[in-house]
Design a protein around this motif. Structure first.
Motif, mmCIF file in Angstrom:
data_model
loop_
_atom_site.group_PDB
_atom_site.id
_atom_site.type_symbol
_atom_site.label_atom_id
_atom_site.label_comp_id
_atom_site.label_asym_id
_atom_site.label_seq_id
_atom_site.Cartn_x
_atom_site.Cartn_y
_atom_site.Cartn_z
ATOM 1 N N ASN A 7 0.717 -1.243 0.048
ATOM 2 C CA ASN A 7 0.109 0.013 -0.054
ATOM 3 C C ASN A 7 1.042 1.086 -0.096
ATOM 4 O O ASN A 7 1.709 1.450 0.959
ATOM 5 N N GLU A 70 -8.584 0.470 -3.232
ATOM 6 C CA GLU A 70 -9.849 0.480 -1.918
ATOM 7 C C GLU A 70 -10.196 1.980 -1.621
ATOM 8 O O GLU A 70 -9.625 2.988 -1.834
ATOM 9 N N GLU A 165 -11.974 -8.926 2.513
ATOM 10 C CA GLU A 165 -10.664 -8.661 3.297
ATOM 11 C C GLU A 165 -10.866 -8.606 4.662
ATOM 12 O O GLU A 165 -11.539 -7.509 5.194
ATOM 13 N N ASP A 206 -2.518 -2.538 9.640
ATOM 14 C CA ASP A 206 -1.793 -2.731 10.981
ATOM 15 C C ASP A 206 -0.917 -4.345 10.897
ATOM 16 O O ASP A 206 -0.436 -4.498 12.052
ATOM 17 N N SER A 226 -2.411 -6.742 2.163
ATOM 18 C CA SER A 226 -2.199 -5.523 1.855
ATOM 19 C C SER A 226 -1.703 -4.855 2.975
ATOM 20 O O SER A 226 -2.151 -4.756 3.986
ATOM 21 N N GLY A 228 1.024 -1.223 4.275
ATOM 22 C CA GLY A 228 1.564 -0.048 3.875
ATOM 23 C C GLY A 228 2.280 0.581 5.032
ATOM 24 O O GLY A 228 3.295 0.980 5.186
ATOM 25 N N HIS A 229 1.248 0.797 6.183
ATOM 26 C CA HIS A 229 1.934 1.655 7.238
ATOM 27 C C HIS A 229 3.137 1.082 7.632
ATOM 28 O O HIS A 229 4.127 2.013 7.824
HETATM 29 N N1 LIG Z 1 -5.950 -3.051 3.107
HETATM 30 C C1 LIG Z 1 -4.877 -2.699 4.134
HETATM 31 C C2 LIG Z 1 -3.709 -1.942 3.531
HETATM 32 O O1 LIG Z 1 -3.840 -1.670 2.251
HETATM 33 C C3 LIG Z 1 -2.667 -1.215 4.286
HETATM 34 O O2 LIG Z 1 -3.239 -1.217 5.613
HETATM 35 P P1 LIG Z 1 -1.572 -0.595 6.508
HETATM 36 O O3 LIG Z 1 -0.769 -1.564 6.396
HETATM 37 O O4 LIG Z 1 -1.355 0.636 6.083
HETATM 38 O O5 LIG Z 1 -2.461 -0.597 7.865
#
Ligand SMILES: NCC(=O)COP(=O)(O)O
Ligand SMILES: CC(=O)[C@@H](O)[C@H](O)COP(=O)(O)O
Length: 252
Positions: A7, A70, A165, A206, A226, A228-229
């Motif tokens: 992400n 998304e 998801e 998360d 997925s 990203g953070h």
């Molecule tokens: N759908 C979850 C996503 O794309 C990223 O979530 P995160 O790792 O940023 O909390």
């Protein structure tokens, strides 16, 4: 094999903090793919706080891996307040214009800090079903962002979703605490309900290098995560290539 979809929201967040095109979301996507990522995920919100409609158009034109967009299907069109940045045409219009491999519908309100719950299909099922049908008619696989609630997952099947998801925030929150196993057991039973119904299973929110391996090896038939953070911070610390490989090693 469970696919790793990166992400890019947080790369866009850094880019948007100045009137510049650096870092480029598209360049970062290409680097993630070159390092082994199986897909790219973005979440274009109406306020374009991070991912913009322009990012979605650019990524759609260049990606050679699965593209997952998304968002809230009812997110309205908004005007851009930045010179050189396109207006947000509405979430569904972005998906119509880009036709990604997958669209993950998320019930976020426009002002939410982040995604923090799945759909209540008892309330929204009737208005989601035609949206799912329209997207599938465009050749887009549809996934619904869901809590690990077997009743809701059964409703996801009934409204025609291809996948769900699982919102893994509550699992991540309990990971490493006495409540970990109870939280995980809810996701295990949700994955079993999805498998029984023939719904594909994705997961996200998360997830990180500490909690991913246990989750992946506990639930059934996990097709995609997925992330990203946490990934963005880990990549700063480890380097992008090493970080992608570290996440992939949790999914083998
Ligand atoms: N759908 C979850 C996503 O794309 C990223 O979530 P995160 O790792 O940023 O909390
Ligand atoms: C749906 C979900 O859990 C995440 O994919 C979402 O994209 C996070 O959004 P922010 O990056 O805006 O927190």
């Amino acid at each position: 094999m469970t696919a790793l979809s990166i992400n890019l929201n947080k790369i866009a967040l850094i880019r948007n903090s100045r009137d510049t095109e650096y870092p480029s979301v598209a360049v970062h996507a290409a680097r993630c793919i070159a390092a082994g990522a199986n897909g790219i995920t973005v979440h274009p919100r109406p306020d374009q706080r991070h991912i913009r409609a322009d990012d979605c158009y650019e990524l759609a034109s260049m990606l050679n891996v699965e593209f997952n967009i998304e968002g809230n299907p009812f997110a309205p069109a908004t005007k851009s307040d930045r010179i050189g940045v396109s207006d947000y045409p509405g979430f569904m219009e972005i998906v119509r214009l880009t036709k990604p491999a997958q669209c993950t519908l998320v019930p976020d309100t426009d002002s939410q800090l982040t995604s923090d719950h799945g759909f209540d299909l008892r309330k929204d099922g009737d208005r989601i079903a035609p949206i799912i049908a329209e997207l599938q008619g465009l050749g887009v696989r549809v996934s619904l962002f869901m809590d690990p609630d077997p009743l809701q997952i059964r409703l996801a099947k009934s409204v025609g979703a291809d996948r769900i998801e699982l919102y893994t925030g509550p699992y991540a929150e309990k990971f490493g605490t006495p409540g970990q196993d109870t939280a995980l057991s809810q996701f295990i039973s949700a994955s079993e309900t999805a498998a029984e119904l023939g719904l594909g299973l994705n997961a996200g929110h998360d997830l990180n290098l500490h909690n991913l391996f246990l989750f992946k090896n506990s639930v059934r038939n996990l097709l995609e995560v997925s992330i990203g953070h946490a990934f963005t911070v880990d990549a700063i610390e480890m380097g992008l290539d090493k970080c992608i490989k570290a996440y992939l090693s949790c999914l083998r």
